[in-house]
Design an enzyme around this catalytic site. Structure first.
Site, mmCIF file in Angstrom:
data_model
loop_
_atom_site.group_PDB
_atom_site.id
_atom_site.type_symbol
_atom_site.label_atom_id
_atom_site.label_comp_id
_atom_site.label_asym_id
_atom_site.label_seq_id
_atom_site.Cartn_x
_atom_site.Cartn_y
_atom_site.Cartn_z
ATOM 1 N N HIS A 1 11.641 29.954 53.631
ATOM 2 C CA HIS A 1 12.373 29.263 54.699
ATOM 3 C C HIS A 1 13.818 29.752 54.681
ATOM 4 O O HIS A 1 14.517 29.637 53.674
ATOM 5 C CB HIS A 1 12.305 27.742 54.504
ATOM 6 C CG HIS A 1 10.963 27.180 54.838
ATOM 7 N ND1 HIS A 1 10.386 26.136 54.165
ATOM 8 C CD2 HIS A 1 10.072 27.545 55.799
ATOM 9 C CE1 HIS A 1 9.196 25.872 54.697
ATOM 10 N NE2 HIS A 1 8.988 26.715 55.688
ATOM 11 N N HIS B 1 11.901 26.384 47.125
ATOM 12 C CA HIS B 1 12.396 25.849 48.395
ATOM 13 C C HIS B 1 13.585 24.936 48.099
ATOM 14 O O HIS B 1 13.932 24.686 46.961
ATOM 15 C CB HIS B 1 11.321 24.986 49.070
ATOM 16 C CG HIS B 1 10.147 25.732 49.610
ATOM 17 N ND1 HIS B 1 9.870 25.806 50.955
ATOM 18 C CD2 HIS B 1 9.159 26.425 48.991
ATOM 19 C CE1 HIS B 1 8.763 26.513 51.141
ATOM 20 N NE2 HIS B 1 8.307 26.901 49.964
ATOM 21 N N GLU C 1 11.025 22.087 45.191
ATOM 22 C CA GLU C 1 12.111 21.752 46.113
ATOM 23 C C GLU C 1 13.355 21.540 45.258
ATOM 24 O O GLU C 1 13.455 20.550 44.533
ATOM 25 C CB GLU C 1 11.792 20.465 46.897
ATOM 26 C CG GLU C 1 10.591 20.565 47.826
ATOM 27 C CD GLU C 1 10.919 21.191 49.174
ATOM 28 O OE1 GLU C 1 12.058 21.676 49.357
ATOM 29 O OE2 GLU C 1 10.024 21.204 50.036
ATOM 30 N N GLU D 1 17.166 27.815 53.399
ATOM 31 C CA GLU D 1 17.192 27.208 52.063
ATOM 32 C C GLU D 1 17.839 28.186 51.083
ATOM 33 O O GLU D 1 17.195 28.749 50.206
ATOM 34 C CB GLU D 1 15.762 26.809 51.668
ATOM 35 C CG GLU D 1 15.204 25.772 52.633
ATOM 36 C CD GLU D 1 13.696 25.567 52.540
ATOM 37 O OE1 GLU D 1 13.056 26.163 51.658
ATOM 38 O OE2 GLU D 1 13.161 24.802 53.369
ATOM 39 N N ARG E 1 15.084 28.242 60.295
ATOM 40 C CA ARG E 1 14.086 27.992 59.249
ATOM 41 C C ARG E 1 12.970 29.048 59.227
ATOM 42 O O ARG E 1 12.505 29.472 58.172
ATOM 43 C CB ARG E 1 13.463 26.614 59.509
ATOM 44 C CG ARG E 1 12.207 26.291 58.721
ATOM 45 C CD ARG E 1 11.664 24.938 59.180
ATOM 46 N NE ARG E 1 10.320 24.664 58.699
ATOM 47 C CZ ARG E 1 10.039 23.983 57.597
ATOM 48 N NH1 ARG E 1 11.009 23.540 56.830
ATOM 49 N NH2 ARG E 1 8.798 23.746 57.247
HETATM 50 ZN ZN LIG Z 1 11.156 25.071 52.533
#
Ligand SMILES: [Zn+2]
Length: 550
Positions: free
Chosen positions: A188, A321, A398, A191, A246
């Protein structure tokens, strides 16, 4: 988004027309942080997220559950009416960022003297580098470390950029076969902390190999495949045109209705893998942030990863991420859906990894599936890694920041890059250690030995042939110098210690040796009389050296 025939558009469609060739300005865009308190609140927010909203919104954190924070940006012209709408629906909210453009500027280092002195194109580990400087850095790393680093172009993007995997591996394995670990980041585009974290891990592996026995162990037994920027087109676009982009940069696809045509670019690459493709948490609308693409693996980036992993099997798959500090385990496509070894292998290792991560700065991670902790999303790469490729350990991490009232979401300040990289590395070390213990160690154990764990994953592994230990050599005699702790003491070689022969591939003798085991497998090596191997003594001094066992 490109809109043709604007005279026929609804007012909201006029507002959403942006020329993608011009740099987006987010002046006075707001980040609204909402806490749904009831099912009605949640349904209202989910409706805004999934369907065509009358407002220009961008959900940074989609609605998940009652009490779970929802982050959404709203365009200045919609802010007042959107907030009134939230009031009407009795939603708790606050304006977390009043001017997104200013917040984007604040993400960069606040130290003006550093900025003044630095060349903006210069690569540094503690800043958000451009794609071109990252690419240049990777080639430099390869040129300076040809024995350790190989660059592999696994594909090219829509805009003809390289999808570059860095293979890092040492040459001094105890066993001929090594295991492999995959780490990717930047799937993404916005990020940014994810590529920065992968680059710090890469730096540690390459630059500490010569002096750190733990890193030597990781590289001599593991081939690391690190893809620092999986979506270089999108990443470059976030630097040059739109910080909040994104998706990848698939050329615009157009859809027609009665009066006009709307064209939108990009595919959400983390919905483009073939694990329950298109079934949940992804959109068939090319204008949506979670557009899954026309078909599974329609995109060159996801296809490149698939083809590479099919040819190069790995034991652990990590995809980085941001944000919200979650360690996600497959499967994310449906709530309460788990692999068979979820609670025997995947979750215990995730808990150990996050515990090690937490130990450094106290950063807390929640562990679970994305569907249980957040929302269902099909077509994600970590689910594909586990479900389709049967990679034993697959995780989606994340990174910072946590989804709290005071964090800036994707706009993590540059000063947090280092600590994020350092703490994540602590977690990656646990994964690496486990891969060696679980998949390399059996190769030097007698075939009658039972596996360490009784997980489904391990039970399905092909048994490794037993490698006969080589003839024992006389252990070095080391004199104990000082005692720090029972498990870690510093000893110094005695004056009679023989130097390694000139043909050895071991590192130069060190003046002090730590009485420390660099892996949980040391006790097994000791039990199986491998302590007389010099390399084992280096890695397992605490278990193997008599002086360390006083
Ligand atoms: Zn992501």
């Amino acid at each position: 988004m490109i809109v043709k025939g604007q005279e026929d558009l609804e007012p909201w469609q006029f507002r959403r027309h942006y020329d993608e060739a011009i740099q987006r300005n987010y002046r006075d865009y707001k980040l609204i942080r909402i806490t749904p308190r009831s099912e009605e609140n949640l349904d209202y927010l989910k409706d805004l997220f999934h369907s065509q909203s009358p407002y220009e919104l961008d959900f940074w954190q989609p609605p998940t559950h009652i009490g779970g924070l929802v982050d959404v940006t709203v365009a200045p012209q919609d802010a007042e009416i959107f907030v009134r709408d939230l009031d009407n629906h009795q939603l708790d909210y606050l304006v977390a960022i009043n001017d997104l453009e200013q917040a984007i500027k604040s993400e960069r280092s606040q130290d003006a003297s550093i900025d003044y002195m630095q060349d903006p194109s210069e690569f540094r580990l503690d800043k958000y580098n451009t794609w071109s400087s990252i690419e240049e850095h990777l080639y430099k790393l390869r040129d300076e470390n040809p024995d350790l680093v190989t660059l592999i172009e696994i594909g090219r993007t829509h805009e003809n950029r390289s999808v570059l995997v860095v293979k890092v591996g040492g040459q001094r394995a105890l066993t001929p076969e090594k295991v492999s670990i995959w780490v990717d980041a930047g799937i993404h585009a916005r990020e940014w902390i994810a590529p920065a974290t992968a680059l710090i891990a890469l730096d540690k592996l390459v630059n500490e190999y010569k002096r750190d026995p733990e890193i030597q162990n990781f590289l001599d037994n593991i081939d690391w495949y690190i893809l620092p920027v999986m979506n270089p087109d999108g990443y470059d676009y976030t630097h040059s045109k739109n910080r909040m982009w994104r998706k990848n940069r698939r050329p615009a696809q157009c859809k027609k209705n009665y009066f006009h045509t709307i064209c939108c670019s990009g595919v959400d690459l983390n919905r483009n893998f073939d694990w329950f493709f298109g079934s949940s948490g992804s959109s068939s609308d090319p204008c949506h942030e979670t557009y899954h693409g026309p078909s599974a693996f329609s995109e060159p980036e996801s296809r490149a990863v698939k083809e590479f992993l099919e040819k190069n099997p790995v034991k652990a798959f990590i995809t980085l991420h941001s944000y919200s500090q979650l360690w996600l385990i497959p499967y994310g496509h449906r709530k309460r859906s788990y692999p068979q070894d979820y609670s025997t292998a995947l979750r215990p290792l995730a808990l150990r990894a996050t515990k090690a991560l937490n130990k450094l700065y106290g950063t807390k991670y929640a562990v679970g599936t994305g569907a249980d902790l957040m929302y269902e999303a099909s077509g994600a790469s970590h689910d594909y890694a586990k479900g389709t490729l049967h990679i034993p350990y697959a995780y989606l991490i994340e990174l910072r920041p946590k989804s709290t009232m005071f964090a800036n979401g994707f706009l993590l300040p540059e000063k947090e890059i280092r600590p994020t990289g350092e703490e994540t590395w602590e977690a990656l070390k646990i994964i690496a250690d486990e891969m060696i213990g679980q998949f390399v160690q059996p190769k030097i154990r007698p075939s009658t030995e039972k596996p360490i764990a009784t997980t489904e994953t391990q039970a399905t592994e092909t048994p490794y042939p037993y490698t006969e230990p080589t003839a024992p050599t006389t252990p070095k005699r080391l004199a104990v110098k000082t005692t720090r702790r029972t498990e870690e003491r510093v000893v110094e070689p005695s004056s009679t210690t023989a130097s390694p022969s000139s043909s050895t591939i071991l590192p130069a003798p060190q003046k002090v040796v730590k009485c420390k085991d660099y892996g949980s497998y040391c006790k097994w090596w000791k039990i199986h009389n491998l302590c007389d191997k010099e390399r084992v003594q280096q890695l397992c001094a605490l278990s193997c050296l008599p002086e360390c066992q006083i």
